[in-house]
Design a protein around this motif. Structure first.
Motif, PDB file in Angstrom:
ATOM      1  N   THR A 401       0.816  -1.212   0.000  1.00 34.98           N
ATOM      2  CA  THR A 401       0.000   0.000   0.000  1.00 34.98           C
ATOM      3  C   THR A 401       0.851   1.264   0.000  1.00 34.98           C
ATOM      4  OG1 THR A 401      -0.119  -0.024   2.426  1.00 34.98           O
ATOM      5  CG2 THR A 401      -1.887  -1.143   1.220  1.00 34.98           C
ATOM      6  N   GLY A 402       2.146   1.140   0.274  1.00 32.02           N
ATOM      7  CA  GLY A 402       3.035   2.302   0.313  1.00 32.02           C
ATOM      8  C   GLY A 402       4.471   1.851   0.494  1.00 32.02           C
ATOM      9  N   ASP A 403       5.304   2.744   1.013  1.00 30.36           N
ATOM     10  CA  ASP A 403       6.707   2.430   1.265  1.00 30.36           C
ATOM     11  C   ASP A 403       6.785   1.293   2.275  1.00 30.36           C
ATOM     12  OD1 ASP A 403       9.363   2.293   1.948  1.00 30.36           O
ATOM     13  OD2 ASP A 403       9.564   4.402   2.503  1.00 30.36           O
ATOM     14  N   PRO A 404       7.311   0.132   1.914  1.00 34.60           N
ATOM     15  CA  PRO A 404       7.311  -1.017   2.830  1.00 34.60           C
ATOM     16  C   PRO A 404       8.253  -0.848   4.015  1.00 34.60           C
ATOM     17  CG  PRO A 404       8.515  -1.547   0.821  1.00 34.60           C
ATOM     18  CD  PRO A 404       7.876  -0.217   0.599  1.00 34.60           C
ATOM     19  N   LEU A 405       9.134   0.167   3.986  1.00 36.26           N
ATOM     20  CA  LEU A 405       9.985   0.434   5.144  1.00 36.26           C
ATOM     21  C   LEU A 405       9.268   1.300   6.175  1.00 36.26           C
ATOM     22  CD1 LEU A 405      13.455   1.090   3.437  1.00 36.26           C
ATOM     23  CD2 LEU A 405      12.262  -1.064   3.901  1.00 36.26           C
ATOM     24  N   ASP A 406       8.084   1.714   5.853  1.00 36.42           N
ATOM     25  CA  ASP A 406       7.247   2.502   6.749  1.00 36.42           C
ATOM     26  C   ASP A 406       6.220   1.563   7.398  1.00 36.42           C
ATOM     27  OD1 ASP A 406       5.272   4.139   7.895  1.00 36.42           O
ATOM     28  OD2 ASP A 406       5.546   5.711   6.392  1.00 36.42           O
ATOM     29  N   PRO A 407       6.207   1.457   8.722  1.00 36.10           N
ATOM     30  CA  PRO A 407       5.287   0.527   9.392  1.00 36.10           C
ATOM     31  C   PRO A 407       3.818   0.769   9.094  1.00 36.10           C
ATOM     32  CG  PRO A 407       6.953   1.332  10.931  1.00 36.10           C
ATOM     33  CD  PRO A 407       7.089   2.159   9.677  1.00 36.10           C
ATOM     34  N   ARG A 408       3.482   1.945   8.582  1.00 38.53           N
ATOM     35  CA  ARG A 408       2.082   2.230   8.273  1.00 38.53           C
ATOM     36  C   ARG A 408       1.616   1.549   6.994  1.00 38.53           C
ATOM     37  NH1 ARG A 408       2.640   8.637   8.605  1.00 38.53           N
ATOM     38  NH2 ARG A 408       4.500   8.000   7.418  1.00 38.53           N
ATOM     39  N   SER A 409       2.546   1.068   6.175  1.00 37.35           N
ATOM     40  CA  SER A 409       2.192   0.352   4.950  1.00 37.35           C
ATOM     41  C   SER A 409       2.008  -1.129   5.269  1.00 37.35           C
ATOM     42  CB  SER A 409       3.292   0.518   3.898  1.00 37.35           C
ATOM     43  OG  SER A 409       3.480   1.879   3.574  1.00 37.35           O
ATOM     44  N   HIS A 410       1.323  -1.814   4.386  1.00 33.48           N
ATOM     45  CA  HIS A 410       1.227  -3.267   4.562  1.00 33.48           C
ATOM     46  C   HIS A 410       1.170  -3.952   3.200  1.00 33.48           C
ATOM     47  CE1 HIS A 410      -3.108  -2.219   4.254  1.00 33.48           C
ATOM     48  NE2 HIS A 410      -3.236  -3.422   3.708  1.00 33.48           N
ATOM     49  N   VAL A 411       1.563  -5.208   3.189  1.00 36.37           N
ATOM     50  CA  VAL A 411       1.627  -6.001   1.964  1.00 36.37           C
ATOM     51  C   VAL A 411       0.257  -6.587   1.659  1.00 36.37           C
ATOM     52  CG1 VAL A 411       2.664  -8.031   0.875  1.00 36.37           C
ATOM     53  CG2 VAL A 411       4.063  -6.523   2.324  1.00 36.37           C
ATOM     54  N   LYS A 412      -0.213  -6.401   0.420  1.00 41.66           N
ATOM     55  CA  LYS A 412      -1.518  -6.927   0.015  1.00 41.66           C
ATOM     56  C   LYS A 412      -1.400  -8.234  -0.768  1.00 41.66           C
ATOM     57  CE  LYS A 412      -5.089  -4.744  -0.796  1.00 41.66           C
ATOM     58  NZ  LYS A 412      -6.234  -3.979  -1.349  1.00 41.66           N
ATOM     59  N   TYR A 413      -0.356  -8.339  -1.614  1.00 41.75           N
ATOM     60  CA  TYR A 413      -0.133  -9.561  -2.393  1.00 41.75           C
ATOM     61  C   TYR A 413       1.354  -9.868  -2.356  1.00 41.75           C
ATOM     62  CZ  TYR A 413      -4.597  -8.008  -4.395  1.00 41.75           C
ATOM     63  OH  TYR A 413      -5.873  -7.566  -4.569  1.00 41.75           O
ATOM     64  N   LEU A 414       1.685 -11.154  -2.312  1.00 39.04           N
ATOM     65  CA  LEU A 414       3.095 -11.558  -2.302  1.00 39.04           C
ATOM     66  C   LEU A 414       3.280 -12.795  -3.175  1.00 39.04           C
ATOM     67  CD1 LEU A 414       5.674 -11.500   0.460  1.00 39.04           C
ATOM     68  CD2 LEU A 414       5.157 -13.742  -0.497  1.00 39.04           C
ATOM     69  N   PHE A 415       4.292 -12.728  -4.038  1.00 33.35           N
ATOM     70  CA  PHE A 415       4.616 -13.842  -4.927  1.00 33.35           C
ATOM     71  C   PHE A 415       6.024 -14.355  -4.616  1.00 33.35           C
ATOM     72  CE2 PHE A 415       1.542 -11.235  -7.105  1.00 33.35           C
ATOM     73  CZ  PHE A 415       0.717 -12.118  -7.797  1.00 33.35           C
ATOM     74  N   ILE A 416       6.176 -15.654  -4.569  1.00 32.31           N
ATOM     75  CA  ILE A 416       7.495 -16.285  -4.484  1.00 32.31           C
ATOM     76  C   ILE A 416       7.578 -17.319  -5.595  1.00 32.31           C
ATOM     77  CG2 ILE A 416       9.128 -17.602  -3.093  1.00 32.31           C
ATOM     78  CD1 ILE A 416       7.858 -16.502  -0.600  1.00 32.31           C
ATOM     79  N   ARG A 417       8.570 -17.145  -6.469  1.00 27.71           N
ATOM     80  CA  ARG A 417       8.722 -18.010  -7.652  1.00 27.71           C
ATOM     81  C   ARG A 417       7.453 -18.013  -8.497  1.00 27.71           C
ATOM     82  NH1 ARG A 417      11.668 -23.161  -4.667  1.00 27.71           N
ATOM     83  NH2 ARG A 417      13.546 -22.038  -3.989  1.00 27.71           N
ATOM     84  N   GLY A 418       6.786 -16.867  -8.521  1.00 29.62           N
ATOM     85  CA  GLY A 418       5.585 -16.731  -9.335  1.00 29.62           C
ATOM     86  C   GLY A 418       4.336 -17.286  -8.709  1.00 29.62           C
ATOM     87  N   GLU A 419       4.439 -17.820  -7.504  1.00 30.74           N
ATOM     88  CA  GLU A 419       3.279 -18.385  -6.818  1.00 30.74           C
ATOM     89  C   GLU A 419       2.677 -17.335  -5.894  1.00 30.74           C
ATOM     90  OE1 GLU A 419       2.252 -21.886  -3.527  1.00 30.74           O
ATOM     91  OE2 GLU A 419       4.207 -21.831  -4.517  1.00 30.74           O
ATOM     92  N   LEU A 420       1.374 -17.121  -6.002  1.00 20.97           N
ATOM     93  CA  LEU A 420       0.685 -16.195  -5.116  1.00 20.97           C
ATOM     94  C   LEU A 420       0.539 -16.858  -3.757  1.00 20.97           C
ATOM     95  CD1 LEU A 420      -0.788 -13.520  -4.687  1.00 20.97           C
ATOM     96  CD2 LEU A 420      -2.877 -14.615  -5.547  1.00 20.97           C
ATOM     97  N   ILE A 421       1.227 -16.282  -2.766  1.00 19.11           N
ATOM     98  CA  ILE A 421       1.283 -16.885  -1.439  1.00 19.11           C
ATOM     99  C   ILE A 421       0.179 -16.306  -0.559  1.00 19.11           C
ATOM    100  CG2 ILE A 421       2.692 -17.253   0.616  1.00 19.11           C
ATOM    101  CD1 ILE A 421       3.819 -18.642  -1.825  1.00 19.11           C
TER     102      ILE A 421
END
Length: 447
Positions: A401-421
Motif C-alpha cells: 500500500t506504500g513504502d514497505p519500510l514505513d510501518p504504516r504500509s502493509h503487503v496486500k499480495y506476495l509472490f514467491i517463484r511466481g506463486e501467489l502466497i
C-alpha cells in the motif's frame, strides 16, 4: 490430491469447505491453478531503474516476463488491479536462524549449533524446518528469501540461501552452500556482550584471541593443502588421498569460489579478518560490523561487502548512542556494498523496519532499498536471478500500500517463484479467532 483434480472439481470442493478451514490452510500450499498473473496500474519500483507510474508487471511460469507502462495480458492470466499500490522486489535477509530456531526457551526447538570448533560440513539447509510457524510471519512483511546459518565455534558451518516457500528444505533452496560462517575471535567483554562473534567462543584476553586466530589459520592451511593435493591428483598426479568430509566442504571456500562470512563487530576484528582473507586469498564478507564505519574507506576501496545489523540492538556502553543506526549510512556513502541482517528467527519480520530506522540517521532511501534487494542478491551470487524487477528474473515480488519500510504500509499480495502466497500466519489466525470471540454475557444483578 488437488493436483489430480480438474478446475471444476477443485472449485466445487473449495466452495464446500468451511471458511475457517480455508483461512487456516498450510502456508506452503500446492501451486494455484494458474501460473500467470498481470498486475496493472501500480507504481513499479524495479530498484535497478526508474520507477514506472501506472506500470504493469507480467508473471508467467514463475518468471517476470514483462515490465512496462503497458503490456498485453496472457490468455487465462489472473489480473490484479494495482491502482494506488506499489510493486517491489521481494526482500532478502542476509543473516537469520529461520527454520533452525522456533522457540528458544523450549528444549528441542533449536537446531543451530553443532559440537566442536570446526564444522564446515554442517550445512544449514539440511536442518531447516520448512513448516516453521515463523516463515509465514516473515513473508507477511515482504521477506521472500533469507540466508539461514548455524552458529557456534570458530567455523560454525555453511550458510544456505533459500526462498520462503516449499515443502522441504531442498525445494526451498536457492543456494544450498552459499557461504562459510567464521566467528573471528575477540576479547571477552567486547561489543554485544563479549564472546568470539555471534555464538563463537569467548576469549579471556589477547593470548586467547591469538590462540583462536592460530587455530583458524592452521585449519585453513590444512584445508588449502587438502584442496591442492586433490587438484594435483585430479590432474593425473600419483598418489592417494584419504577423504575427509570437513576438508571437502572447505574446498570451494579456500579456492575463492564461494564467500566466507566473517562475523566481526569491532574495528580490530574487522582488520584481523581482512588480513586473514588476504593471507588465504578468500572471498570475504564482513557481517555484524558495528564499528565498520571506522574503516569505511578501506572496505570500499577493497570492495568488501558488509552485512550490517541488527539495528534494533542495544548500543554498547563504549559506543555513541547513534552508532548502530548511523553505521549503514556512513558505509553506503563511502561506496561500500551493504546488506542487512536480523540474526534471529522470530524477528525476521522486522527487517524492513530495522532498515527504515537507519534512514533517519543518514542512509539514503534508494540505498536502503538496494540493501535488502539487489545488493544481497549480488553478494550471494544470484544477482542475475533475484533482487530486482526485471524481465527474466524469478518472480519474487510483492504489492504494498506504500513504502514497505514505513510501518504504516502493509503487503496486500506476495509472490514467491511466481506463486501467489496466501498471507495467512499464526498471528492473523489468532487475530481473527479472538476478534470473533463471543461477547461476555452481562452479569445478572441479584435482588
Amino acid at each position: 490430491m488437488a493436483h489430480s483434480m480438474n478446475r471444476a472439481m477443485f472449485t466445487a470442493l473449495v466452495t464446500l469447505l468451511p471458511a475457517t478451514l480455508v483461512a487456516q490452510s498450510t502456508p506452503n500450499a500446492p501451486k494455484p491453478l494458474t501460473d500467470s498473473y498481470v498486475i496493472r496500474n501500480a507504481t513499479v519500483v524495479p530498484v535497478v531503474g526508474p520507477r514506472i507510474d501506472k506500470g504493469t508487471v507480467v508473471i508467467v511460469g514463475g518468471k517476470i516476463t514483462a515490465v512496462s507502462a503497458s503490456a498485453p495480458t496472457p490468455a487465462g492470466a489472473t489480473v490484479i488491479d494495482g491502482t494506488g499500490l506499489f510493486i517491489y522486489p521481494g526482500f532478502i535477509d542476509s543473516g537469520t536462524k529461520l527454520g533452525l530456531s522456533e522457540i528458544e526457551s523450549v528444549p528441542g526447538g533449536e537446531d543451530k549449533v553443532e559440537i566442536g570448533q570446526f564444522n564446515p560440513h554442517d550445512v544449514a539447509l539440511t536442518a531447516v524446518n520448512s513448516h516453521s510457524e515463523l516463515i509465514p510471519v516473515a513473508r507477511y512483511n515482504g521477506i521472500t528469501s533469507v540466508i539461514t546459518a548455524p552458529e557456534g565455534g570458530l567455523i560454525s558451518g555453511t550458510a544456505s540461501l533459500m526462498d520462503l516457500t516449499g515443502w522441504t528444505g531442498d525445494q526451498m533452496s536457492i543456494k544450498t552452500r552459499a557461504a562459510l560462517v567464521v566467528n573471528y575471535p575477540r576479547v571477552a567483554g567486547g561489543r554485544r556482550g563479549g564472546g568470539g562473534g555471534r555464538g563463537g567462543p569467548a576469549a579471556d584476553g589477547g593470548d586467547a584471541v591469538n590462540q583462536g586466530v592460530t587455530q583458524l589459520r592452521d585449519y585453513f592451511t590444512n584445508a588449502k593443502s587438502y584442496a591442492d593435493i586433490k587438484a594435483k591428483l585430479a590432474a593425473g598426479g600419483a598418489g592417494k588421498q584419504k577423504i575427509d568430509q570437513a576438508m571437502e566442504a572447505m574446498i570451494p571456500f579456500v579456492r575463492g569460489e564461494l564467500p566466507v562470512i566473517f562475523d566481526a563487530e569491532s574495528a580490530a576484528q574487522i582488520r584481523g579478518a581482512l588480513a586473514f582473507g588476504d593471507e588465504f586469498k578468500l572471498k570475504i564478507v564482513i557481517r555484524g560490523a558495528a564499528e565498520a564505519w571506522q574503516l569505511a574507506d578501506t572496505l570500499a576501496a577493497r570492495k568488501v561487502p558488509v552485512i550490517v545489523g541488527p539495528t534494533y540492538a542495544e548500543p554498547s556502553a563504549s559506543s555513541a548512542y547513534d552508532e548502530i543506526y548511523a553505521n549503514p549510512g556512513v558505509l553506503a556513502r563511502a561506496g561500500v556494498q551493504i546488506a542487512f541482517q536480523t540474526t534471529g528467527a522470530s524477528n525476521v519480520r522486522d527487517l524492513p523496519f530495522e532498515v527504515g530506522i537507519t534512514e533517519a540517521f543518514g542512509l539514503d532511501a534508494d540505498k536502503a532499498l538496494e540493501a535488502i534487494t539487489i545488493n544481497p542478491a549480488r553478494i550471494w551470487g544470484v544477482g542475475d536471478k533475484y533482487g530486482s524487477i526485471e524481465v527474466g528474473k524469478v518472480a519474487n515480488v510483492f504489492v504494498s500500500t506504500g513504502d514497505p519500510l514505513d510501518p504504516r504500509s502493509h503487503v496486500k499480495y506476495l509472490f514467491i517463484r511466481g506463486e501467489l502466497i496466501p498471507l495467512v500466519d499464526r498471528h492473523t489466525k489468532l487475530y481473527e479467532e479472538f476478534k470473533a470471540r463471543p461477547k461476555p454475557t452481562p452479569a445478572v444483578k441479584k435482588p
